[in-house]
Design a protein around this motif. Structure first.
Motif, PDB file in Angstrom:
ATOM      1  N   ASP A   1       0.125 -49.405  65.219  1.00  0.00           N
ATOM      2  CA  ASP A   1       0.191 -48.224  64.375  1.00  0.00           C
ATOM      3  C   ASP A   1       1.372 -47.343  64.796  1.00  0.00           C
ATOM      4  O   ASP A   1       2.182 -47.749  65.642  1.00  0.00           O
ATOM      5  CB  ASP A   1      -1.130 -47.449  64.417  1.00  0.00           C
ATOM      6  CG  ASP A   1      -1.472 -46.871  65.783  1.00  0.00           C
ATOM      7  OD1 ASP A   1      -0.592 -46.825  66.668  1.00  0.00           O
ATOM      8  OD2 ASP A   1      -2.626 -46.458  65.969  1.00  0.00           O
ATOM      9  N   LYS A   2       1.467 -46.149  64.240  1.00  0.00           N
ATOM     10  CA  LYS A   2       2.598 -45.253  64.523  1.00  0.00           C
ATOM     11  C   LYS A   2       2.685 -44.863  65.992  1.00  0.00           C
ATOM     12  O   LYS A   2       3.760 -44.572  66.495  1.00  0.00           O
ATOM     13  CB  LYS A   2       2.497 -43.988  63.672  1.00  0.00           C
ATOM     14  CG  LYS A   2       2.714 -44.239  62.208  1.00  0.00           C
ATOM     15  CD  LYS A   2       2.534 -42.969  61.409  1.00  0.00           C
ATOM     16  CE  LYS A   2       2.629 -43.264  59.925  1.00  0.00           C
ATOM     17  NZ  LYS A   2       2.364 -42.064  59.120  1.00  0.00           N
ATOM     18  N   GLU A   3       1.538 -44.846  66.685  1.00  0.00           N
ATOM     19  CA  GLU A   3       1.516 -44.509  68.113  1.00  0.00           C
ATOM     20  C   GLU A   3       1.741 -45.721  69.005  1.00  0.00           C
ATOM     21  O   GLU A   3       1.688 -45.603  70.227  1.00  0.00           O
ATOM     22  CB  GLU A   3       0.201 -43.827  68.492  1.00  0.00           C
ATOM     23  CG  GLU A   3       0.072 -42.400  67.996  1.00  0.00           C
ATOM     24  CD  GLU A   3      -0.855 -42.320  66.794  1.00  0.00           C
ATOM     25  OE1 GLU A   3      -1.838 -43.086  66.761  1.00  0.00           O
ATOM     26  OE2 GLU A   3      -0.599 -41.502  65.906  1.00  0.00           O
ATOM     27  N   GLY A   4       1.946 -46.887  68.425  1.00  0.00           N
ATOM     28  CA  GLY A   4       2.180 -48.091  69.210  1.00  0.00           C
ATOM     29  C   GLY A   4       0.908 -48.750  69.709  1.00  0.00           C
ATOM     30  O   GLY A   4       0.940 -49.513  70.664  1.00  0.00           O
ATOM     31  N   LYS A   5      -0.243 -48.475  69.051  1.00  0.00           N
ATOM     32  CA  LYS A   5      -1.523 -49.051  69.466  1.00  0.00           C
ATOM     33  C   LYS A   5      -1.941 -50.168  68.522  1.00  0.00           C
ATOM     34  O   LYS A   5      -1.751 -50.077  67.312  1.00  0.00           O
ATOM     35  CB  LYS A   5      -2.622 -47.991  69.464  1.00  0.00           C
ATOM     36  CG  LYS A   5      -2.405 -46.877  70.436  1.00  0.00           C
ATOM     37  CD  LYS A   5      -3.576 -45.921  70.471  1.00  0.00           C
ATOM     38  CE  LYS A   5      -3.833 -45.290  69.126  1.00  0.00           C
ATOM     39  NZ  LYS A   5      -4.839 -44.225  69.156  1.00  0.00           N
ATOM     40  N   CYS A   6      -2.522 -51.222  69.093  1.00  0.00           N
ATOM     41  CA  CYS A   6      -3.134 -52.285  68.302  1.00  0.00           C
ATOM     42  C   CYS A   6      -4.188 -52.967  69.162  1.00  0.00           C
ATOM     43  O   CYS A   6      -4.230 -52.792  70.375  1.00  0.00           O
ATOM     44  CB  CYS A   6      -2.088 -53.277  67.799  1.00  0.00           C
ATOM     45  SG  CYS A   6      -1.163 -54.116  69.074  1.00  0.00           S
ATOM     46  N   TYR A   7      -5.057 -53.748  68.534  1.00  0.00           N
ATOM     47  CA  TYR A   7      -6.152 -54.355  69.296  1.00  0.00           C
ATOM     48  C   TYR A   7      -6.577 -55.727  68.776  1.00  0.00           C
ATOM     49  O   TYR A   7      -7.759 -56.003  68.600  1.00  0.00           O
ATOM     50  CB  TYR A   7      -7.358 -53.418  69.359  1.00  0.00           C
ATOM     51  CG  TYR A   7      -7.678 -52.716  68.061  1.00  0.00           C
ATOM     52  CD1 TYR A   7      -8.532 -53.280  67.140  1.00  0.00           C
ATOM     53  CD2 TYR A   7      -7.103 -51.486  67.770  1.00  0.00           C
ATOM     54  CE1 TYR A   7      -8.813 -52.641  65.957  1.00  0.00           C
ATOM     55  CE2 TYR A   7      -7.381 -50.834  66.590  1.00  0.00           C
ATOM     56  CZ  TYR A   7      -8.245 -51.421  65.690  1.00  0.00           C
ATOM     57  OH  TYR A   7      -8.520 -50.781  64.503  1.00  0.00           O
ATOM     58  N   PRO A   8      -5.625 -56.635  68.571  1.00  0.00           N
ATOM     59  CA  PRO A   8      -6.025 -57.986  68.174  1.00  0.00           C
ATOM     60  C   PRO A   8      -6.644 -58.741  69.358  1.00  0.00           C
ATOM     61  O   PRO A   8      -6.262 -58.524  70.508  1.00  0.00           O
ATOM     62  CB  PRO A   8      -4.715 -58.635  67.747  1.00  0.00           C
ATOM     63  CG  PRO A   8      -3.675 -57.931  68.555  1.00  0.00           C
ATOM     64  CD  PRO A   8      -4.172 -56.518  68.690  1.00  0.00           C
TER      65      PRO A   8
END
Length: 69
Positions: free
Chosen positions: A8-15
């Motif tokens: 996302d815009k904050e650089g977070k992801c969780y695959p």
């Protein structure tokens, strides 16, 4: 690049590791090794996520933001 494209815009992801491995046609051990390398280089920070029932969920990844000079 895979995590960057999903962040996302904050650089977070969780695959999940299994999802990454399946989509990139790599082994789970290769994905884990690549994530560890990114952590060591400071390009990625990993945080364990938990389900409401106390079970483990996928990791939350924070991508390092490029310096804006």
């Amino acid at each position: 690049m895979y995590l960057h494209d999903r962040a996302d815009k904050e650089g977070k992801c969780y695959p999940a590791i299994g999802t990454i491995a399946k989509e990139l046609k790599l082994s789970r051990s290769t994905v884990k090794r690549a994530i560890a390398d990114l952590e060591k280089s400071g390009r990625l920070r990993k945080e364990q996520r938990w389900r409401e029932n106390g079970g483990k969920s996928s990791n939350l990844y924070y991508l390092a933001q490029p310096n804006s000079s």
